[in-house]
Design a protein around this motif. Structure first.
Motif, PDB file in Angstrom:
ATOM      1  N   MET A   1      -7.248   9.926 -17.541  1.00 45.14           N
ATOM      2  CA  MET A   1      -7.129  10.288 -19.195  1.00 45.14           C
ATOM      3  C   MET A   1      -8.445  10.118 -19.865  1.00 45.14           C
ATOM      4  N   ARG A   2      -8.869  10.924 -20.870  1.00 43.46           N
ATOM      5  CA  ARG A   2      -9.882  10.542 -21.878  1.00 43.46           C
ATOM      6  C   ARG A   2      -9.705   9.138 -22.532  1.00 43.46           C
ATOM      7  N   SER A  96     -14.766   0.501 -29.112  1.00 40.13           N
ATOM      8  CA  SER A  96     -14.526  -1.003 -28.686  1.00 40.13           C
ATOM      9  C   SER A  96     -14.186  -0.881 -27.056  1.00 40.13           C
ATOM     10  N   VAL A  97     -13.431   0.158 -26.676  1.00 40.94           N
ATOM     11  CA  VAL A  97     -13.240   0.429 -25.103  1.00 40.94           C
ATOM     12  C   VAL A  97     -14.758   0.694 -24.602  1.00 40.94           C
ATOM     13  N   HIS A 102     -18.928  -1.361 -20.975  1.00 43.71           N
ATOM     14  CA  HIS A 102     -20.422  -1.348 -20.719  1.00 43.71           C
ATOM     15  C   HIS A 102     -20.681  -2.920 -20.372  1.00 43.71           C
ATOM     16  N   ASP A 103     -20.218  -3.804 -21.166  1.00 40.65           N
ATOM     17  CA  ASP A 103     -20.398  -5.400 -21.012  1.00 40.65           C
ATOM     18  C   ASP A 103     -19.948  -5.814 -19.667  1.00 40.65           C
ATOM     19  N   PHE A 104     -18.582  -5.004 -19.194  1.00 40.64           N
ATOM     20  CA  PHE A 104     -18.161  -5.617 -18.068  1.00 40.64           C
ATOM     21  C   PHE A 104     -18.916  -5.063 -16.977  1.00 40.64           C
ATOM     22  N   VAL A 105     -19.634  -3.754 -16.998  1.00 44.73           N
ATOM     23  CA  VAL A 105     -20.464  -3.294 -16.052  1.00 44.73           C
ATOM     24  C   VAL A 105     -21.934  -3.968 -15.942  1.00 44.73           C
ATOM     25  N   ILE A 113     -22.556   3.038 -15.300  1.00 46.17           N
ATOM     26  CA  ILE A 113     -21.507   4.258 -15.542  1.00 46.17           C
ATOM     27  C   ILE A 113     -20.591   3.933 -16.983  1.00 46.17           C
ATOM     28  N   HIS A 114     -20.135   5.241 -17.302  1.00 49.23           N
ATOM     29  CA  HIS A 114     -19.351   4.964 -18.791  1.00 49.23           C
ATOM     30  C   HIS A 114     -17.843   5.116 -18.207  1.00 49.23           C
ATOM     31  N   VAL A 115     -16.966   4.773 -19.559  1.00 52.12           N
ATOM     32  CA  VAL A 115     -15.565   4.796 -19.227  1.00 52.12           C
ATOM     33  C   VAL A 115     -15.346   6.184 -18.664  1.00 52.12           C
ATOM     34  N   HIS A 116     -15.803   7.229 -19.246  1.00 52.08           N
ATOM     35  CA  HIS A 116     -15.554   8.598 -18.662  1.00 52.08           C
ATOM     36  C   HIS A 116     -15.630   8.937 -17.267  1.00 52.08           C
TER      37      HIS A 116
END
Length: 164
Positions: A1-2, A96-97, A102-105, A113-116
């Motif tokens: 999903m986006r 927020s996601v 970003h903080d998790f990475v 990497i990014h969520v996408h």
């Protein structure tokens, strides 16, 4: 999903018994409007996809956790029926996601990497494992299979080399 599609999910969109998600809206943010739901990116983005059992299991656990939070907060909880919410049940800000990811990475010293990127990784792995391009395209919500083919040319070439 986006990202926006995930943020727009409501519990009514998920059939946990059958492991199916109906992706039918996207959550967006505009300064003058705040967080709001809108149509998906295009009509082909409206789709129903099957979830793997581990995802269903995590969603069941998360729903139980969310119910506990709702009880703890009492009348502070805003019952939006959203799957992913702020601490008080309000719709989550899509940025927020990205910030959390970003903080998790960074915390776990992962490649930047990014969520996408997770969406791209999933599509690449599906193609590499032999899933036909039409199915991958439908799961991604692409209007045309050619869009999927153009974006994932590298994965198609790798899958073809593997097949050879």
């Amino acid at each position: 999903m986006r990202r926006g599609e995930a943020c727009g999910l409501e519990w009514a969109d998920i059939d946990l018994d059958n492991g199916i998600v109906d992706i039918n809206k996207s959550s967006l943010y505009l300064p003058q409007k705040g967080v709001f739901d809108d149509d998906t990116k295009n009509t082909s983005s409206r789709r129903v996809i099957k979830l793997p059992q581990p995802a269903v299991d995590v969603l069941k656990e998360y729903r139980a956790y969310q119910a506990q939070e709702r009880l703890k907060l009492g009348d502070q909880w805003q019952n939006t029926n959203k799957v992913f919410t702020a601490w008080n049940g309000r719709p989550i800000h899509p940025d927020s996601v990205s910030c959390w990811f970003h903080d998790f990475v960074k915390r776990y010293d992962l490649p930047p990497i990014h969520v996408h990127s997770l969406r791209h990784t999933n599509a690449t792995l599906l193609i590499y494992s032999g899933t036909d391009l039409k199915t991958v395209s439908n799961r991604l919500g692409h209007a045309d299979v050619s869009t999927t083919g153009n974006i994932y040319t590298h994965a198609i070439k790798t899958a073809d080399e593997r097949a050879a």
